[in-house]
Design a protein around this motif. Structure first.
Motif, PDB file in Angstrom:
ATOM      1  N   LYS A   1      74.151   3.037 -40.441  1.00  0.00           N
ATOM      2  CA  LYS A   1      72.952   2.266 -40.771  1.00  0.00           C
ATOM      3  C   LYS A   1      71.940   3.164 -41.473  1.00  0.00           C
ATOM      4  CE  LYS A   1      73.117  -0.937 -36.795  1.00  0.00           C
ATOM      5  NZ  LYS A   1      72.352  -1.432 -35.615  1.00  0.00           N
ATOM      6  N   GLY A   2      71.033   2.531 -42.226  1.00  0.00           N
ATOM      7  CA  GLY A   2      69.908   3.248 -42.807  1.00  0.00           C
ATOM      8  C   GLY A   2      70.220   4.070 -44.041  1.00  0.00           C
ATOM      9  N   LYS A   3      69.208   4.804 -44.471  1.00  0.00           N
ATOM     10  CA  LYS A   3      69.286   5.637 -45.671  1.00  0.00           C
ATOM     11  C   LYS A   3      68.770   7.029 -45.324  1.00  0.00           C
ATOM     12  CE  LYS A   3      67.404   5.731 -50.419  1.00  0.00           C
ATOM     13  NZ  LYS A   3      66.492   5.019 -51.349  1.00  0.00           N
ATOM     14  N   TRP A   4      69.577   8.048 -45.593  1.00  0.00           N
ATOM     15  CA  TRP A   4      69.212   9.410 -45.224  1.00  0.00           C
ATOM     16  C   TRP A   4      69.800  10.406 -46.226  1.00  0.00           C
ATOM     17  CZ3 TRP A   4      72.807  13.246 -43.967  1.00  0.00           C
ATOM     18  CH2 TRP A   4      74.135  12.807 -43.926  1.00  0.00           C
ATOM     19  N   GLY A   5      69.410  11.655 -46.090  1.00  0.00           N
ATOM     20  CA  GLY A   5      69.933  12.691 -46.972  1.00  0.00           C
ATOM     21  C   GLY A   5      69.446  14.060 -46.545  1.00  0.00           C
ATOM     22  N   TYR A   6      69.604  15.031 -47.448  1.00  0.00           N
ATOM     23  CA  TYR A   6      69.119  16.392 -47.221  1.00  0.00           C
ATOM     24  C   TYR A   6      68.023  16.674 -48.235  1.00  0.00           C
ATOM     25  CZ  TYR A   6      73.399  16.801 -44.496  1.00  0.00           C
ATOM     26  OH  TYR A   6      74.399  16.599 -43.585  1.00  0.00           O
ATOM     27  N   ARG A   7      66.920  17.207 -47.799  1.00  0.00           N
ATOM     28  CA  ARG A   7      65.785  17.433 -48.703  1.00  0.00           C
ATOM     29  C   ARG A   7      66.186  18.305 -49.888  1.00  0.00           C
ATOM     30  NH1 ARG A   7      61.648  14.882 -46.962  1.00  0.00           N
ATOM     31  NH2 ARG A   7      61.151  14.629 -44.748  1.00  0.00           N
ATOM     32  N   GLU A   8      67.087  19.234 -49.646  1.00  0.00           N
ATOM     33  CA  GLU A   8      67.525  20.146 -50.704  1.00  0.00           C
ATOM     34  C   GLU A   8      68.414  19.460 -51.735  1.00  0.00           C
ATOM     35  OE1 GLU A   8      66.373  22.186 -47.038  1.00  0.00           O
ATOM     36  OE2 GLU A   8      67.812  20.572 -47.474  1.00  0.00           O
ATOM     37  N   HIS A   9      68.888  18.246 -51.456  1.00  0.00           N
ATOM     38  CA  HIS A   9      69.794  17.533 -52.372  1.00  0.00           C
ATOM     39  C   HIS A   9      69.348  16.095 -52.614  1.00  0.00           C
ATOM     40  CE1 HIS A   9      72.661  20.864 -51.970  1.00  0.00           C
ATOM     41  NE2 HIS A   9      72.419  20.817 -50.668  1.00  0.00           N
ATOM     42  N   ALA A  10      68.101  15.791 -52.267  1.00  0.00           N
ATOM     43  CA  ALA A  10      67.613  14.415 -52.374  1.00  0.00           C
ATOM     44  C   ALA A  10      67.617  13.898 -53.810  1.00  0.00           C
ATOM     45  CB  ALA A  10      66.209  14.311 -51.786  1.00  0.00           C
ATOM     46  N   ASP A  11      67.526  14.809 -54.784  1.00  0.00           N
ATOM     47  CA  ASP A  11      67.539  14.365 -56.186  1.00  0.00           C
ATOM     48  C   ASP A  11      68.963  14.125 -56.690  1.00  0.00           C
ATOM     49  OD1 ASP A  11      68.194  17.056 -55.980  1.00  0.00           O
ATOM     50  OD2 ASP A  11      67.335  17.574 -57.941  1.00  0.00           O
ATOM     51  N   GLU A  12      69.963  14.460 -55.869  1.00  0.00           N
ATOM     52  CA  GLU A  12      71.366  14.270 -56.245  1.00  0.00           C
ATOM     53  C   GLU A  12      71.947  13.003 -55.622  1.00  0.00           C
ATOM     54  OE1 GLU A  12      73.559  17.812 -55.241  1.00  0.00           O
ATOM     55  OE2 GLU A  12      71.807  19.067 -55.645  1.00  0.00           O
ATOM     56  N   TRP A  13      71.679  12.782 -54.342  1.00  0.00           N
ATOM     57  CA  TRP A  13      72.219  11.614 -53.661  1.00  0.00           C
ATOM     58  C   TRP A  13      71.464  11.328 -52.366  1.00  0.00           C
ATOM     59  CZ3 TRP A  13      73.765  12.652 -48.723  1.00  0.00           C
ATOM     60  CH2 TRP A  13      74.160  13.961 -48.433  1.00  0.00           C
ATOM     61  N   MET A  14      71.558  10.071 -51.920  1.00  0.00           N
ATOM     62  CA  MET A  14      71.074   9.638 -50.618  1.00  0.00           C
ATOM     63  C   MET A  14      72.186   8.784 -50.011  1.00  0.00           C
ATOM     64  SD  MET A  14      68.038  10.892 -50.000  1.00  0.00           S
ATOM     65  CE  MET A  14      67.401   9.835 -48.687  1.00  0.00           C
ATOM     66  N   ALA A  15      72.476   9.003 -48.762  1.00  0.00           N
ATOM     67  CA  ALA A  15      73.570   8.294 -48.096  1.00  0.00           C
ATOM     68  C   ALA A  15      73.093   6.964 -47.523  1.00  0.00           C
ATOM     69  CB  ALA A  15      74.155   9.157 -46.990  1.00  0.00           C
ATOM     70  N   GLU A  16      73.936   5.950 -47.677  1.00  0.00           N
ATOM     71  CA  GLU A  16      73.660   4.617 -47.165  1.00  0.00           C
ATOM     72  C   GLU A  16      74.898   4.111 -46.423  1.00  0.00           C
ATOM     73  OE1 GLU A  16      70.695   2.397 -49.998  1.00  0.00           O
ATOM     74  OE2 GLU A  16      72.250   3.345 -51.247  1.00  0.00           O
ATOM     75  N   PRO A  17      74.811   2.962 -45.732  1.00  0.00           N
ATOM     76  CA  PRO A  17      75.944   2.470 -44.939  1.00  0.00           C
ATOM     77  C   PRO A  17      77.268   2.476 -45.697  1.00  0.00           C
ATOM     78  CG  PRO A  17      74.024   1.141 -44.487  1.00  0.00           C
ATOM     79  CD  PRO A  17      73.644   2.073 -45.611  1.00  0.00           C
ATOM     80  N   GLY A  18      78.282   3.061 -45.062  1.00  0.00           N
ATOM     81  CA  GLY A  18      79.609   3.149 -45.673  1.00  0.00           C
ATOM     82  C   GLY A  18      79.864   4.459 -46.385  1.00  0.00           C
ATOM     83  N   ASP A  19      78.817   5.269 -46.607  1.00  0.00           N
ATOM     84  CA  ASP A  19      78.977   6.544 -47.316  1.00  0.00           C
ATOM     85  C   ASP A  19      79.461   7.640 -46.364  1.00  0.00           C
ATOM     86  OD1 ASP A  19      78.079   5.328 -49.580  1.00  0.00           O
ATOM     87  OD2 ASP A  19      76.054   6.152 -49.501  1.00  0.00           O
ATOM     88  N   LEU A  20      80.379   8.461 -46.873  1.00  0.00           N
ATOM     89  CA  LEU A  20      80.933   9.587 -46.119  1.00  0.00           C
ATOM     90  C   LEU A  20      80.474  10.892 -46.753  1.00  0.00           C
ATOM     91  CD1 LEU A  20      83.049  10.712 -43.999  1.00  0.00           C
ATOM     92  CD2 LEU A  20      84.691  10.678 -45.895  1.00  0.00           C
ATOM     93  N   ILE A  21      80.040  11.840 -45.938  1.00  0.00           N
ATOM     94  CA  ILE A  21      79.643  13.152 -46.457  1.00  0.00           C
ATOM     95  C   ILE A  21      80.510  14.229 -45.817  1.00  0.00           C
ATOM     96  CG2 ILE A  21      77.279  12.381 -46.858  1.00  0.00           C
ATOM     97  CD1 ILE A  21      77.750  14.971 -44.208  1.00  0.00           C
ATOM     98  N   PHE A  22      80.660  15.338 -46.547  1.00  0.00           N
ATOM     99  CA  PHE A  22      81.437  16.476 -46.059  1.00  0.00           C
ATOM    100  C   PHE A  22      80.655  17.744 -46.344  1.00  0.00           C
ATOM    101  CE2 PHE A  22      84.359  19.951 -47.301  1.00  0.00           C
ATOM    102  CZ  PHE A  22      84.928  20.194 -46.059  1.00  0.00           C
ATOM    103  N   GLU A  23      80.579  18.632 -45.356  1.00  0.00           N
ATOM    104  CA  GLU A  23      79.830  19.875 -45.511  1.00  0.00           C
ATOM    105  C   GLU A  23      80.712  21.073 -45.204  1.00  0.00           C
ATOM    106  OE1 GLU A  23      76.356  19.542 -43.024  1.00  0.00           O
ATOM    107  OE2 GLU A  23      76.251  17.396 -43.398  1.00  0.00           O
ATOM    108  N   GLU A  24      80.544  22.136 -45.975  1.00  0.00           N
ATOM    109  CA  GLU A  24      81.331  23.348 -45.794  1.00  0.00           C
ATOM    110  C   GLU A  24      80.569  24.375 -44.967  1.00  0.00           C
ATOM    111  OE1 GLU A  24      82.357  24.831 -49.614  1.00  0.00           O
ATOM    112  OE2 GLU A  24      83.602  23.117 -50.147  1.00  0.00           O
ATOM    113  N   PRO A  25      81.290  25.313 -44.334  1.00  0.00           N
ATOM    114  CA  PRO A  25      80.624  26.381 -43.596  1.00  0.00           C
ATOM    115  C   PRO A  25      79.691  27.168 -44.519  1.00  0.00           C
ATOM    116  CG  PRO A  25      82.971  26.346 -43.110  1.00  0.00           C
ATOM    117  CD  PRO A  25      82.762  25.410 -44.254  1.00  0.00           C
ATOM    118  N   GLY A  26      78.533  27.515 -44.004  1.00  0.00           N
ATOM    119  CA  GLY A  26      77.574  28.298 -44.778  1.00  0.00           C
ATOM    120  C   GLY A  26      76.498  27.469 -45.444  1.00  0.00           C
ATOM    121  N   SER A  27      76.662  26.134 -45.489  1.00  0.00           N
ATOM    122  CA  SER A  27      75.649  25.283 -46.122  1.00  0.00           C
ATOM    123  C   SER A  27      74.387  25.237 -45.260  1.00  0.00           C
ATOM    124  CB  SER A  27      76.206  23.874 -46.345  1.00  0.00           C
ATOM    125  OG  SER A  27      76.631  23.298 -45.126  1.00  0.00           O
ATOM    126  N   VAL A  28      73.233  25.244 -45.940  1.00  0.00           N
ATOM    127  CA  VAL A  28      71.939  25.223 -45.257  1.00  0.00           C
ATOM    128  C   VAL A  28      71.119  24.063 -45.818  1.00  0.00           C
ATOM    129  CG1 VAL A  28      69.859  26.530 -44.691  1.00  0.00           C
ATOM    130  CG2 VAL A  28      72.009  27.742 -45.075  1.00  0.00           C
TER     131      VAL A  28
END
Length: 211
Positions: A97-124
């Motif tokens: 539910k809802g709309k969220w993201g990362y402040r450091e990447h907000a100009d690239e994408w925002m996640a919404e229902p049904g969206d899948l994200i993947f993060e690698e070790p070392g990401s901040v």
């Protein structure tokens, strides 16, 4: 005389090992169960409660001591955020539910229902719920390893893993008189399948084609 000593020493080791092996009383039947997979795990909805967590709320679904993974459901209202953190392992997140993201990447994408994200070790990054989110955000995460929460100066505030986050949940249950849930989901071994005996006219080539 000296040539006998290594032989006696070897005999003592053999006898000692044999004695230890016999004294365990473990049968082959029990040992063979160790090569079987664990039975499927299920988390029944409502088994655990949300608790306050670094500016948002978190509901733990499971923890896996073997892999260090911990599954959770994050809940946040529009405008709320989770502090700056660094990942020491992989992370998968699925938006419910809802709309969220990362402040450091907000100009690239925002996640919404049904969206899948993947993060690698070392990401901040800094997780936040969008101000214009049409509803409160709910995101399902599987975190492998630990999270390192840091401040704006790069100093480590706390390192969180499956054990420390579990302790937060159990402390919350104790403070609020809530019956805790075993997050490790103890379970039996999966049952082995007993396959049919192949008939004499069995056509292996066509069987592999699904015919």
């Amino acid at each position: 005389m000296f040539s006998i000593i290594p032989l006696l020493f070897s005999c003592l080791i053999f006898v000692s090992y044999g004695a230890n092996k016999v004294s365990t009383g473990v049968s082959f039947e029990n040992i063979e169960k160790n090569i079987m997979a664990n039975a499927p795990m299920i988390y029944k909805n409502g088994s655990t409660e949300y608790f306050p967590y670094f500016g948002v709320k978190l509901k733990l679904l499971f923890t896996d001591p073997a892999s260090g993974a911990w599954g959770n459901q994050l809940y946040g209202k529009p405008g709320e955020e989770l502090g700056i953190h660094r990942h020491h392992g992989f992370v998968y997140g699925y938006t419910l539910k809802g709309k969220w993201g990362y402040r450091e990447h907000a100009d690239e994408w925002m996640a919404e229902p049904g969206d899948l994200i993947f993060e690698e070790p070392g990401s901040v990054h800094t997780l936040f719920i969008a101000e214009d989110s049409p509803e409160d955000a709910v995101v399902f995460f599987i975190v492998y390893g630990s999270l390192e929460y840091i401040n704006e100066y790069g100093d480590t505030i706390v390192i969180e893993d499956w054990r420390t986050v579990s302790q937060r949940y159990y402390d919350y249950c104790k403070e609020n008189n809530i019956e805790p849930y075993d997050l490790t989901h103890p379970r039996s071994k999966a049952k082995d399948l007993v396959f049919k005996k192949k008939p004499a006219d069995y056509d292996e080539k066509n069987a592999k084609r699904g015919l």
